[in-house]
Design a protein around this motif. Structure first.
Motif, PDB file in Angstrom:
ATOM      1  N   VAL A  53       0.838  -1.200   0.000  1.00 17.88           N
ATOM      2  CA  VAL A  53       0.000   0.000   0.000  1.00 17.88           C
ATOM      3  C   VAL A  53       0.871   1.248   0.000  1.00 17.88           C
ATOM      4  CG1 VAL A  53      -1.977  -1.103   1.103  1.00 17.88           C
ATOM      5  CG2 VAL A  53      -0.247   0.017   2.535  1.00 17.88           C
ATOM      6  N   LEU A  54       0.460   2.262  -0.753  1.00 17.71           N
ATOM      7  CA  LEU A  54       1.167   3.534  -0.750  1.00 17.71           C
ATOM      8  C   LEU A  54       0.903   4.260   0.568  1.00 17.71           C
ATOM      9  CD1 LEU A  54       1.316   2.762  -3.742  1.00 17.71           C
ATOM     10  CD2 LEU A  54       0.877   5.151  -4.318  1.00 17.71           C
ATOM     11  N   ALA A  69      -4.197   8.862   0.720  1.00 16.39           N
ATOM     12  CA  ALA A  69      -3.607   7.523   0.714  1.00 16.39           C
ATOM     13  C   ALA A  69      -4.005   6.737   1.954  1.00 16.39           C
ATOM     14  CB  ALA A  69      -2.093   7.620   0.618  1.00 16.39           C
ATOM     15  N   GLY A  70      -4.676   5.617   1.752  1.00 15.03           N
ATOM     16  CA  GLY A  70      -5.039   4.707   2.827  1.00 15.03           C
ATOM     17  C   GLY A  70      -6.155   5.158   3.722  1.00 15.03           C
ATOM     18  N   ALA A  71      -6.762   6.300   3.420  1.00 13.41           N
ATOM     19  CA  ALA A  71      -7.682   6.958   4.347  1.00 13.41           C
ATOM     20  C   ALA A  71      -9.112   6.438   4.240  1.00 13.41           C
ATOM     21  CB  ALA A  71      -7.674   8.463   4.086  1.00 13.41           C
ATOM     22  N   ILE A  72      -9.878   6.717   5.280  1.00 13.07           N
ATOM     23  CA  ILE A  72     -11.327   6.583   5.240  1.00 13.07           C
ATOM     24  C   ILE A  72     -11.904   7.951   4.878  1.00 13.07           C
ATOM     25  CG2 ILE A  72     -13.424   6.106   6.554  1.00 13.07           C
ATOM     26  CD1 ILE A  72     -11.754   3.621   6.011  1.00 13.07           C
ATOM     27  N   CYS A  73     -12.608   8.023   3.747  1.00 12.00           N
ATOM     28  CA  CYS A  73     -13.183   9.278   3.276  1.00 12.00           C
ATOM     29  C   CYS A  73     -14.660   9.347   3.636  1.00 12.00           C
ATOM     30  CB  CYS A  73     -13.010   9.425   1.769  1.00 12.00           C
ATOM     31  SG  CYS A  73     -11.289   9.580   1.247  1.00 12.00           S
ATOM     32  N   GLY A  74     -15.141  10.523   4.026  1.00 15.34           N
ATOM     33  CA  GLY A  74     -16.523  10.778   4.376  1.00 15.34           C
ATOM     34  C   GLY A  74     -16.668  12.235   4.794  1.00 15.34           C
ATOM     35  N   ARG A  75     -17.817  12.736   5.150  1.00  8.17           N
ATOM     36  CA  ARG A  75     -19.021  11.993   5.383  1.00  8.17           C
ATOM     37  C   ARG A  75     -19.601  11.417   4.096  1.00  8.17           C
ATOM     38  NH1 ARG A  75     -23.836  14.833   8.871  1.00  8.17           N
ATOM     39  NH2 ARG A  75     -21.945  15.440   9.988  1.00  8.17           N
ATOM     40  N   TYR A  76     -19.388  12.127   2.957  1.00  9.66           N
ATOM     41  CA  TYR A  76     -19.776  11.547   1.676  1.00  9.66           C
ATOM     42  C   TYR A  76     -18.539  11.465   0.805  1.00  9.66           C
ATOM     43  CZ  TYR A  76     -22.764   9.955  -2.068  1.00  9.66           C
ATOM     44  OH  TYR A  76     -23.352   9.163  -3.026  1.00  9.66           O
ATOM     45  N   ALA A  77     -18.035  10.237   0.610  1.00  9.79           N
ATOM     46  CA  ALA A  77     -16.883  10.029  -0.261  1.00  9.79           C
ATOM     47  C   ALA A  77     -17.289  10.286  -1.712  1.00  9.79           C
ATOM     48  CB  ALA A  77     -16.355   8.616  -0.101  1.00  9.79           C
ATOM     49  N   ASN A  78     -16.293  10.661  -2.510  1.00  5.88           N
ATOM     50  CA  ASN A  78     -16.486  10.985  -3.917  1.00  5.88           C
ATOM     51  C   ASN A  78     -17.212  12.326  -4.066  1.00  5.88           C
ATOM     52  OD1 ASN A  78     -16.487  10.640  -6.857  1.00  5.88           O
ATOM     53  ND2 ASN A  78     -16.224   8.458  -6.422  1.00  5.88           N
ATOM     54  N   ARG A  79     -17.851  12.572  -5.217  1.00  2.00           N
ATOM     55  CA  ARG A  79     -18.277  13.922  -5.587  1.00  2.00           C
ATOM     56  C   ARG A  79     -19.771  14.147  -5.430  1.00  2.00           C
ATOM     57  NH1 ARG A  79     -13.948  12.312  -8.591  1.00  2.00           N
ATOM     58  NH2 ARG A  79     -12.267  13.861  -8.802  1.00  2.00           N
ATOM     59  N   TYR A 178      -4.363   2.796  -1.836  1.00  2.00           N
ATOM     60  CA  TYR A 178      -3.736   2.570  -3.141  1.00  2.00           C
ATOM     61  C   TYR A 178      -2.930   1.274  -3.073  1.00  2.00           C
ATOM     62  CZ  TYR A 178      -4.695   7.490  -4.187  1.00  2.00           C
ATOM     63  OH  TYR A 178      -5.288   8.710  -4.394  1.00  2.00           O
ATOM     64  N   TRP A 179      -3.229   0.366  -3.983  1.00  2.00           N
ATOM     65  CA  TRP A 179      -2.537  -0.917  -4.028  1.00  2.00           C
ATOM     66  C   TRP A 179      -1.431  -0.895  -5.084  1.00  2.00           C
ATOM     67  CZ3 TRP A 179      -4.213  -3.810  -0.138  1.00  2.00           C
ATOM     68  CH2 TRP A 179      -5.534  -3.656   0.304  1.00  2.00           C
ATOM     69  N   ASN A 180      -0.321  -1.541  -4.752  1.00  3.78           N
ATOM     70  CA  ASN A 180       0.693  -1.889  -5.743  1.00  3.78           C
ATOM     71  C   ASN A 180       1.224  -3.250  -5.316  1.00  3.78           C
ATOM     72  OD1 ASN A 180       3.033  -2.275  -7.295  1.00  3.78           O
ATOM     73  ND2 ASN A 180       3.321  -0.074  -7.544  1.00  3.78           N
ATOM     74  N   LEU A 181       0.775  -4.296  -6.009  1.00  2.00           N
ATOM     75  CA  LEU A 181       1.043  -5.661  -5.578  1.00  2.00           C
ATOM     76  C   LEU A 181       2.495  -6.072  -5.775  1.00  2.00           C
ATOM     77  CD1 LEU A 181      -2.251  -7.297  -6.880  1.00  2.00           C
ATOM     78  CD2 LEU A 181      -1.653  -6.760  -4.506  1.00  2.00           C
ATOM     79  N   ARG A 305       2.871   9.116 -11.538  1.00  2.00           N
ATOM     80  CA  ARG A 305       1.610   8.708 -12.167  1.00  2.00           C
ATOM     81  C   ARG A 305       1.500   7.179 -12.227  1.00  2.00           C
ATOM     82  NH1 ARG A 305      -2.024  11.070 -15.729  1.00  2.00           N
ATOM     83  NH2 ARG A 305      -0.763  12.962 -15.815  1.00  2.00           N
ATOM     84  N   HIS A 306       0.333   6.689 -11.838  1.00  3.54           N
ATOM     85  CA  HIS A 306       0.008   5.260 -11.868  1.00  3.54           C
ATOM     86  C   HIS A 306       0.858   4.450 -10.891  1.00  3.54           C
ATOM     87  CE1 HIS A 306      -1.122   6.238 -16.316  1.00  3.54           C
ATOM     88  NE2 HIS A 306      -2.057   6.677 -15.471  1.00  3.54           N
ATOM     89  N   ALA A 307       1.298   5.084  -9.789  1.00  2.00           N
ATOM     90  CA  ALA A 307       2.097   4.377  -8.784  1.00  2.00           C
ATOM     91  C   ALA A 307       1.271   3.358  -8.007  1.00  2.00           C
ATOM     92  CB  ALA A 307       2.726   5.372  -7.816  1.00  2.00           C
ATOM     93  N   GLY A 308      -0.023   3.480  -8.066  1.00  9.24           N
ATOM     94  CA  GLY A 308      -0.905   2.551  -7.370  1.00  9.24           C
ATOM     95  C   GLY A 308      -2.286   2.625  -7.981  1.00  9.24           C
ATOM     96  N   PHE A 309      -3.156   1.717  -7.550  1.00 14.81           N
ATOM     97  CA  PHE A 309      -4.546   1.761  -7.996  1.00 14.81           C
ATOM     98  C   PHE A 309      -5.464   1.633  -6.787  1.00 14.81           C
ATOM     99  CE2 PHE A 309      -3.198  -2.659  -8.249  1.00 14.81           C
ATOM    100  CZ  PHE A 309      -4.252  -3.374  -7.712  1.00 14.81           C
ATOM    101  N   ALA A 310      -6.514   2.451  -6.787  1.00 17.96           N
ATOM    102  CA  ALA A 310      -7.512   2.413  -5.722  1.00 17.96           C
ATOM    103  C   ALA A 310      -8.763   1.708  -6.230  1.00 17.96           C
ATOM    104  CB  ALA A 310      -7.861   3.829  -5.267  1.00 17.96           C
TER     105      ALA A 310
END
Length: 349
Positions: A53-54, A69-79, A178-181, A305-310
């Motif tokens: 994980v990044l 990175a690695g966070a819990i987003c809220g109260r409403y995640a995204n847009r 963000y994952w990078n296996l 750029r593209h160091a990880g994927f969520a």
């Protein structure tokens, strides 16, 4: 299995704590800033460990660098379009932290807060709690949120996000890891393979706000119904103007309590994971923002750029303003409950 608590640093004089959980061959570190997963070590087919994980080595880097990175987003995640929504006939104006829109809960959303953490050794878990008042970033209702991280012997990481309110409000929490296996410090993820269990996605217009259409993925750059490299069509700027993904996929319903959202594999090492959830959507994001503003991560690794994927399981973006999207309303007496289960495996090479 063990849980160890330690100091991670401070933000504005307030202490940030770290909890290390180890179960079998998997170990992770959870920090109280943003309730974030900071480290996650898993083995490859030869038993070699990598942190997949990044993240960052100190709290201030989490504050300064974009990307949650690695966070819990809220109260409403995204847009949320135009930073407003209507609930029960009343319109609420939110903070415009991506003007004119609202994203990830605002300027000081849940991913910008220090949570209260406690070890739950009996359940092999760490539980974090955050309380936010009525009117926070414009949202109605005081909300109490808990996030529980648990490692199982399978091995798997389980994440359970819950919330209650004292007034009707909207809630959509998301884990923004963000994952990078191949390892967080191994460069881009374009050659890692991904499957997303979705026949449809939500196209976007200006500001990455969904148009309201549920479009088929067939024949497009969004067709991950069969496993393929993340980078297979990432440079097709006619479909992906940013040369990267930042889109919500409408997950297929298998009729079970949890549906599979995705399966990812790094072919060279054999490391793989699946994501299962009770949510209707998953946001696939390829960390495009690092292209404009690379960050120095753990151990001096450079995230470009593209160091990880969520893969952020979630309700759909802007759902409060699109009637045919799933409801995001939460009312007194109800409990919002968002479950993620992330099993890790070694793929046949």
């Amino acid at each position: 299995m063990s849980i160890k608590k330690s100091a991670f640093g401070t933000i504005g004089g307030e202490a940030v704590e770290a909890f290390d959980i180890e179960a079998g061959q998997v170990r992770t570190t959870i920090i109280t800033y943003a309730a974030a997963v900071s480290r996650l070590f898993v083995p490859d087919g030869k038993g070699r460990q990598a942190d997949i994980v990044l993240g960052y080595d100190d709290p201030e880097s989490y504050v300064q660098n974009r990307g949650s990175a690695g966070a819990i987003c809220g109260r409403y995640a995204n847009r949320i379009a135009d930073a407003r929504f209507t609930l029960d006939g009343e319109t609420y104006s939110l903070s415009q932290n991506e003007a004119p829109n609202h994203i990830h809960g605002g300027f000081h959303g849940f991913s910008k807060r220090i949570w209260t953490g406690e070890a739950d050794t009996a359940n092999k878990a760490v539980r974090l709690t955050l309380q936010r008042p009525d009117g926070d970033e414009g949202y109605p209702g005081a909300v109490t949120t808990t996030v529980t991280y648990r490692l199982t012997d399978d091995p798997a990481l389980e994440i359970v996000m819950e919330a209650t309110t004292d007034r009707p409000t909207i809630v959509n929490l998301a884990y923004h890891g963000y994952w990078n296996l191949a390892g967080h410090d191994s460069g881009h993820v374009r050659d890692q393979h991904l499957l997303i269990d979705a026949d449809h996605y939500t196209p976007v217009g200006l500001g990455k706000i969904p148009t309201g259409e549920l479009a088929p993925v067939a024949g497009t750059a969004f067709d991950f119904r069969s496993s393929r490299p993340i980078g297979a069509m990432i440079d097709d700027t006619t479909q992906l103007p940013e040369a990267g993904y930042d889109h919500n996929f409408c997950l297929n319903d298998n009729g079970q309590p949890l549906r599979r959202a995705a399966r990812a594999v790094h072919p060279a090492s054999g490391r793989g994971l699946e994501i299962w959830t009770n949510q209707p959507g998953v946001q696939f994001y390829t960390a495009n923002h690092f292209g404009k503003a690379p960050a120095v991560g753990k151990g001096g690794a450079v995230y470009d750029r593209h160091a990880g994927f969520a893969l952020e399981t979630q309700n759909f973006p802007n759902a409060p303003n699109i009637p045919h999207f799933p409801s995001a309303a939460l009312r007194p007496g109800e409990t919002y409950r968002h479950v993620m289960r992330i099993p890790f495996f070694i793929a046949d090479l």
